[in-house]
Design an enzyme around this catalytic site. Structure first.
Site, PDB file in Angstrom:
ATOM      1  CB  SER A   1      -0.928   0.008   1.219  1.00 39.08           C
ATOM      2  OG  SER A   1      -0.182   0.043   2.417  1.00 39.08           O
TER       3      SER A   1
ATOM      4  CB  THR B   1      -5.152   4.743   6.691  1.00 41.95           C
ATOM      5  OG1 THR B   1      -5.866   3.929   7.599  1.00 41.95           O
ATOM      6  CG2 THR B   1      -3.838   5.130   7.286  1.00 41.95           C
ATOM      7  N   GLY B   2      -7.752   5.074   4.898  1.00 42.40           N
ATOM      8  CA  GLY B   2      -9.117   4.628   4.622  1.00 42.40           C
ATOM      9  C   GLY B   2      -9.603   5.252   3.337  1.00 42.40           C
TER      10      GLY B   2
ATOM     11  CB  THR C   1      -0.965   5.953   0.415  1.00 43.89           C
ATOM     12  OG1 THR C   1      -1.758   4.814   0.076  1.00 43.89           O
ATOM     13  CG2 THR C   1      -1.482   7.143  -0.379  1.00 43.89           C
TER      14      THR C   1
ATOM     15  CB  THR D   1      -2.436   5.097   4.004  1.00 41.17           C
ATOM     16  OG1 THR D   1      -3.238   5.232   2.845  1.00 41.17           O
ATOM     17  CG2 THR D   1      -1.715   6.406   4.225  1.00 41.17           C
TER      18      THR D   1
ATOM     19  NE  ARG E   1      -8.383   7.914  -4.963  1.00 40.70           N
ATOM     20  CZ  ARG E   1      -7.925   7.541  -3.780  1.00 40.70           C
ATOM     21  NH1 ARG E   1      -6.673   7.180  -3.638  1.00 40.70           N
ATOM     22  NH2 ARG E   1      -8.714   7.521  -2.734  1.00 40.70           N
TER      23      ARG E   1
END
Ligand code: ASP
Length: 322
Positions: free
Chosen positions: A45, A217-218, A184, A166, A194
């Site tokens: 990640s 993170t998420g 990340t 991340t 993106r």
């Protein structure tokens, strides 16, 4: 002096703590910790070995912020340079800008003397092939560069419950200054170009010595829309204690509409050195490492359930329907 971090930063925390004990600044500690994660090809990640976008290209996002003067630097959609956090630091130190993206970020990295390298490892390439194959045939994948309808694949392919990750690190140094850093490769199989929350001040990270610091993170789009990292610090500025500030910032995510809501995690500290972690997932943890400790300890994150919705499925995060 302490470090607060996501669990995947463990690999860099000992070195970061050694620096802090030697009197280094919080930003030096954050950078060294995150560089270790970026160099770890087993972490899919972040940095080298990170999962690529839909086209099979690894694009990195990273950013950092210092709490004593609110200076910040970031890079986004950066290809071919694994040390995204160090390049972000150079943006902060050498330019009157805060954020560089894409080819400009890569050009700047070269000017700063960073060496380009291939970020796509064989396991990450295999995962990309496997990850997309339920949706695309081998032939589709071979010709993916030529497609004019990538957008059709992105919803299924970027489901953040399956493909996120991340690294977050917050450091406080001997002078009591805070620094936060985030790095990340973003959502795996994302649409090319993106940009998530990780390189965006106020979304993925924020630090202000007077009140505290936070990092996320998420599902990055949610942290961008709710300005999550800034909200946590802002709630503390308004006088809320750390635990309440974090819970409120998480609850704010329930106000978000739209079809793409997923999981969120963050770590945060206040100006007194209290620390906490929050997650929409049960059983999640973060790392805490104080100068007097021999090694970091895993601390449970406070579980705050929020609505999740991906495409047409609606559920509570941690209980996905799909
Ligand atoms: N926040 C990252 C992004 O949206 C991904 C993650 O942490 O899972 O790019």
């Amino acid at each position: 002096m302490f470090l607060v971090a996501s669990t995947n930063a463990a690999i860099g925390l000992t070195q970061a703590m050694t620096l802090l004990r030697d009197g280094a600044s919080a930003i030096d500690a954050v950078e060294v910790a995150i560089r270790a994660v970026e160099a770890n090809a087993d972490d899919h990640s972040v940095g080298v070995g990170g999962y690529p976008n839909l086209l099979g290209e690894v694009e990195l996002d990273a950013g950092l912020m210092q709490g004593h003067d609110l200076t910040s630097g970031s890079v986004a959609a950066l290809k071919q340079y694994p040390q995204a956090i160090s390049i972000a630091r150079k943006v902060m130190e050498r330019l009157p800008h805060v954020l560089l993206v894409g080819t400009g970020a890569a050009r700047f990295a070269a000017e700063m003397g960073f060496e380009p390298s291939n970020l796509l490892t064989e396991p990450a390439r295999e995962a990309w092939t496997k990850g997309l194959q339920p949706e695309m045939s081998v032939e589709d994948l071979e010709h993916i560069q030529e497609r004019h309808d990538l957008w059709r694949w992105v919803e299924i392919a970027t489901d953040p419950e399956r493909t996120g990750g991340t690294t977050n690190v917050i450091a406080r140094d001997i002078d009591g200054h805070l620094c936060v850093g985030v790095s990340t490769s973003g959502w795996a199989w994302k649409y090319p170009g993106r940009v998530g929350d990780s390189p965006l001040v106020g979304a993925g990270f924020y630090a202000d010595d007077r009140y505290g610091a936070a990092a996320c993170t998420g599902a990055g789009e949610m942290a961008i829309r709710a300005a999550t990292a800034h909200s946590i610090v802002m709630y503390m500025k308004m006088g809320l204690p750390l635990m309440e500030a974090g819970t409120r910032a998480m609850a704010d995510l329930n106000d978000l509409g739209g079809r793409y809501l997923a999981g969120m995690n963050f770590i945060a500290v206040d100006s007194h050195g209290n620390h906490a972690g929050f997650s929409t997932y049960e059983g999640a943890e973060y790392l805490y490492f104080e100068a007097s400790m021999e090694e970091p300890v895993e601390v449970p994150r406070t579980h705050v359930p929020v609505k999740a919705r991906w495409g047409s499925n609606v559920s509570c995060v941690g209980e996905r329907v799909s």
